[in-house]
Design a protein around this motif. Structure first.
Motif, PDB file in Angstrom:
ATOM      1  N   ASP A   1      -9.548 -10.040   3.048  1.00 42.38           N
ATOM      2  CA  ASP A   1      -9.327  -9.311   4.339  1.00 42.38           C
ATOM      3  C   ASP A   1     -10.005 -10.198   5.533  1.00 42.38           C
ATOM      4  O   ASP A   1     -10.807  -9.570   5.772  1.00 42.38           O
ATOM      5  CB  ASP A   1      -9.824  -8.069   4.790  1.00 42.38           C
TER       6      ASP A   1
ATOM      7  N   ASN B   1      -7.009  -3.165   5.017  1.00 39.49           N
ATOM      8  CA  ASN B   1      -5.826  -4.070   4.743  1.00 39.49           C
ATOM      9  C   ASN B   1      -4.993  -4.643   3.566  1.00 39.49           C
ATOM     10  O   ASN B   1      -4.487  -4.945   3.308  1.00 39.49           O
ATOM     11  CB  ASN B   1      -5.097  -3.514   5.751  1.00 39.49           C
ATOM     12  N   ASN B   2      -6.447  -4.859   2.481  1.00 29.78           N
ATOM     13  CA  ASN B   2      -6.768  -5.903   1.099  1.00 29.78           C
ATOM     14  C   ASN B   2      -6.843  -5.338   0.456  1.00 29.78           C
ATOM     15  O   ASN B   2      -8.724  -4.172   0.967  1.00 29.78           O
ATOM     16  CB  ASN B   2      -7.146  -7.245   1.855  1.00 29.78           C
TER      17      ASN B   2
ATOM     18  N   ALA C   1      -3.072  -7.054  -0.494  1.00 30.77           N
ATOM     19  CA  ALA C   1      -2.108  -6.446  -0.124  1.00 30.77           C
ATOM     20  C   ALA C   1      -1.130  -6.788   0.127  1.00 30.77           C
ATOM     21  O   ALA C   1      -0.954  -8.308  -0.960  1.00 30.77           O
ATOM     22  CB  ALA C   1      -1.644  -6.678   1.697  1.00 30.77           C
TER      23      ALA C   1
ATOM     24  N   THR D   1       0.383  -9.941   9.008  1.00 31.07           N
ATOM     25  CA  THR D   1       0.874  -9.104   9.157  1.00 31.07           C
ATOM     26  C   THR D   1       2.270  -8.528  10.634  1.00 31.07           C
ATOM     27  O   THR D   1       2.945  -8.248  11.000  1.00 31.07           O
ATOM     28  CB  THR D   1       0.069  -8.133   9.811  1.00 31.07           C
TER      29      THR D   1
ATOM     30  N   THR E   1       5.736  -4.487   3.431  1.00 34.38           N
ATOM     31  CA  THR E   1       4.331  -5.050   2.894  1.00 34.38           C
ATOM     32  C   THR E   1       4.104  -3.851   2.227  1.00 34.38           C
ATOM     33  O   THR E   1       4.817  -2.213   2.552  1.00 34.38           O
ATOM     34  CB  THR E   1       3.135  -5.437   4.078  1.00 34.38           C
ATOM     35  N   CYS E   2       3.156  -3.762   1.548  1.00 32.81           N
ATOM     36  CA  CYS E   2       2.483  -2.480   0.713  1.00 32.81           C
ATOM     37  C   CYS E   2       1.222  -3.989  -0.052  1.00 32.81           C
ATOM     38  O   CYS E   2       1.319  -3.852   0.321  1.00 32.81           O
ATOM     39  CB  CYS E   2       3.240  -2.103  -0.287  1.00 32.81           C
ATOM     40  N   LEU E   3       0.788  -1.744   0.535  1.00 33.37           N
ATOM     41  CA  LEU E   3      -1.107  -1.893  -0.236  1.00 33.37           C
ATOM     42  C   LEU E   3      -1.325  -2.212  -1.785  1.00 33.37           C
ATOM     43  O   LEU E   3      -0.784  -0.592  -2.457  1.00 33.37           O
ATOM     44  CB  LEU E   3      -2.224  -0.803   0.928  1.00 33.37           C
ATOM     45  N   ARG E   4      -1.874  -2.561  -2.716  1.00 33.33           N
ATOM     46  CA  ARG E   4      -1.512  -3.013  -3.985  1.00 33.33           C
ATOM     47  C   ARG E   4      -2.743  -3.372  -4.448  1.00 33.33           C
ATOM     48  O   ARG E   4      -3.099  -4.659  -4.018  1.00 33.33           O
ATOM     49  CB  ARG E   4      -0.336  -3.199  -4.864  1.00 33.33           C
ATOM     50  N   ASP E   5      -3.435  -2.234  -4.980  1.00 33.20           N
ATOM     51  CA  ASP E   5      -4.836  -3.497  -5.662  1.00 33.20           C
ATOM     52  C   ASP E   5      -5.085  -3.901  -7.148  1.00 33.20           C
ATOM     53  O   ASP E   5      -4.520  -3.419  -8.262  1.00 33.20           O
ATOM     54  CB  ASP E   5      -5.963  -2.365  -5.926  1.00 33.20           C
TER      55      ASP E   5
END
Length: 515
Positions: A156, A162-163, A165, A184, A190-194
């Motif tokens: 981040d 927001n990470n 991502a 950004t 974009t999408c938030l994924r762990d």
């Protein structure tokens, strides 16, 4: 009352008509959607081996990947390509040797991003660009690329939490990547994924079909390879018709292992179009060359099999794969070897501690006997001071014995914990997380022992400026061991053992990174 009833009766037919019309419209819309979906055929997929790689024979004997090149800190192996190891300031990448000129395509990437910290850095990127970006500041690849990059950002930079991502960024060869804002300001989707430290490999399916780029993600929580979920879609996206596929990664102040297990590329063809013949993609001379190399390799493999069977006649009926150690077996074996070494060291320290306890008991018994003999002779003056000194020495020795017994019990508990870990590992495969928990318990016990010993040193000598009292010297008594010397010896030995345990743990962790 009659008027209201009449109005209600007149309004009811109108309501029924409106409900009927709305139902018919909704049904027609659903019917059109169903017909349109059923009428739209899926594109034809054809696997392209010249632009793909996967295990179990991913790399060749000299370390190269067929049809691919690697640069930087990338390490190819038989099962995966480690783009960057979990060391600081590392960069690596792999790229196709030949350009791809497919109008529509689909790429499936299987990877792992794993690290020991709560946060990782910097991330991994999948590229389709007109030139090979072998080295650069954007996740280990060159900036100002012409094409598209799908970034799996794990750090981040902008501090907006927001990470991790997944970001899709396009470039025409003129723009610099916005690192400060994690891209950004330039993101098309974009999408938030762990995707860090998952139990199963993470899979990404990237599809470019009819000017639409779609990214689907398998989060790695299930072994089901087809369990994808939607991430993002970019419509009306125009990318170069010819380019190179690549995968890159980079680390910074924080570091993760970025491992790519496979990269599979498929050519997509619209329904109704004819596929180009497979023979036209490879010239006859090149095809004959590869066929000759395959036959030579097959002959050498048969010879090695015959030689092995002659040297080992007792294992002819067993599969050859069972004779070799897998990566998981090797990691478990290294963990158990480290535990055995720690177990032996603690046993040796336990024996030394028992010897020290015996010596302390002998000293206490000698001092007690001397007090019994000389108690009747002490009347007043200096002998009274010596008696007080003897009493304080005995109290200190008793306290030392008490702390040493606690130290011995602590080591005994550590031995029990290591024994239980080994029994669990023998019964079934032991997880790395449980092993690290047991090691942490042992380290906490050692911390407690060190704190108790330091507290004992402070209590035995509250004022360092004063002269340390010595044992009274009586002619029949043997020379007494100084309490401070003994405590210093125990502290040094405990610190050395703690340093040894930490060194071994770091050495085992460093050895596991490359497996």
């Amino acid at each position: 009352m009659a008027v209201s009833i009449g109005e209600r009766q007149a309004a009811n037919p109108c309501m029924w008509i409106l409900l009927t019309l709305s139902t018919v419209l909704i049904f027609r819309c659903h019917a059109e959607d169903i017909v349109g979906t059923a009428g739209e055929e899926a594109p034809h997929r054809r696997f392209e081996y010249k632009y793909s790689f996967k295990g179990p024979h991913l790399s060749q004997s000299e370390g190269s990947i067929p049809f691919w090149i690697h640069s930087g800190n990338a390490i190819p192996s038989a099962d995966q390509v480690r783009i960057t190891p979990s060391l600081r300031s590392q960069k690596g990448s792999v790229w196709t040797k030949n350009p791809v000129n497919f109008q529509h395509w689909e790429a499936e990437v299987t990877f792992r991003v794993s690290g020991r910290g709560r946060m990782g850095a910097d991330g991994l990127a999948v590229w389709f660009t007109t030139a090979q970006g072998l080295d650069g500041p954007v996740y280990g690849a060159a900036d100002k690329w012409n094409g598209v990059g799908i970034f799996f950002d794990s750090f981040d930079n902008d501090g907006k939490k927001n990470n991790p991502a997944i970001i899709v960024v396009g470039n025409n060869g003129q723009l610099l990547y916005d690192h400060q804002n994690d891209g950004t300001t330039q993101a098309l989707g974009t999408c938030l994924r762990d995707f860090r430290n998952k139990p199963y490999p993470v899979r990404a399916k990237i599809t470019y079909y009819r000017r639409t780029l779609t990214v689907m993600i398998n989060n790695g929580f299930t072994p089901d390879k087809d369990d994808y979920e939607f991430c993002t879609k970019v419509e009306n996206m125009i990318i170069p018709l010819e380019g190179f596929f690549g995968i890159s990664a980079a680390t910074g102040g924080l570091a993760d292992d970025h491992d790519v297990l496979s990269f599979l590329l498929f050519r997509l063809t619209e329904p109704g179009q004819e596929l180009p013949p497979s023979e036209s993609e490879m010239p006859k001379e090149e095809k004959d060359k590869y066929q000759e190399e395959f036959e030579n390799f097959q002959q050498e493999l048969d010879k090695k099999k015959e030689e092995f069977q002659k040297e080992h006649p007792g294992v002819q009926g067993e599969p050859v794969e069972d004779l070799y150690e897998t990566v998981n077996d090797q990691e478990i074996r290294q963990v158990f070897e480290g535990q055995n070494r720690i177990h032996l060291e603690i046993k040796q320290l336990h024996r030394q501690l028992a010897m020290i306890l015996d010596e302390q008991r002998r000293y206490v018994s000698v001092i007690t006997d001397e007090i019994g003999k000389k108690g009747s002779q002490i009347e007043s003056g200096q002998p009274e001071v010596g008696s007080q000194q003897l009493t304080s020495v005995i109290a200190t020795q008793h306290e030392v014995l008490k702390n040493l017994n606690e130290l011995r019990n602590s080591f005994h508990e550590s031995l029990k914990q290591i024994g239980s870990v080994q029994q669990q590992g023998t019964a079934g495969a032991l997880g790395t997380y449980e092993t690290m928990q047991h090691f942490n318990d042992i380290k906490e016990h050692l911390h407690l022992v060190k704190r108790d010993v330091e507290h004992l040193v402070i209590r035995s000598n509250p004022n360092p400026s004063e002269k340390v009292q010595k044992c009274p010297e009586f002619p029949p008594m043997p020379s007494c061991l100084s309490t401070v010397h003994f405590v210093v010896f125990v502290v040094i030995q405990s610190v050395l053992f703690f340093c040894y345990v930490m060194y071994k743990s770091q050495q085992e962790a460093a050895a596991k990174k490359f497996f």
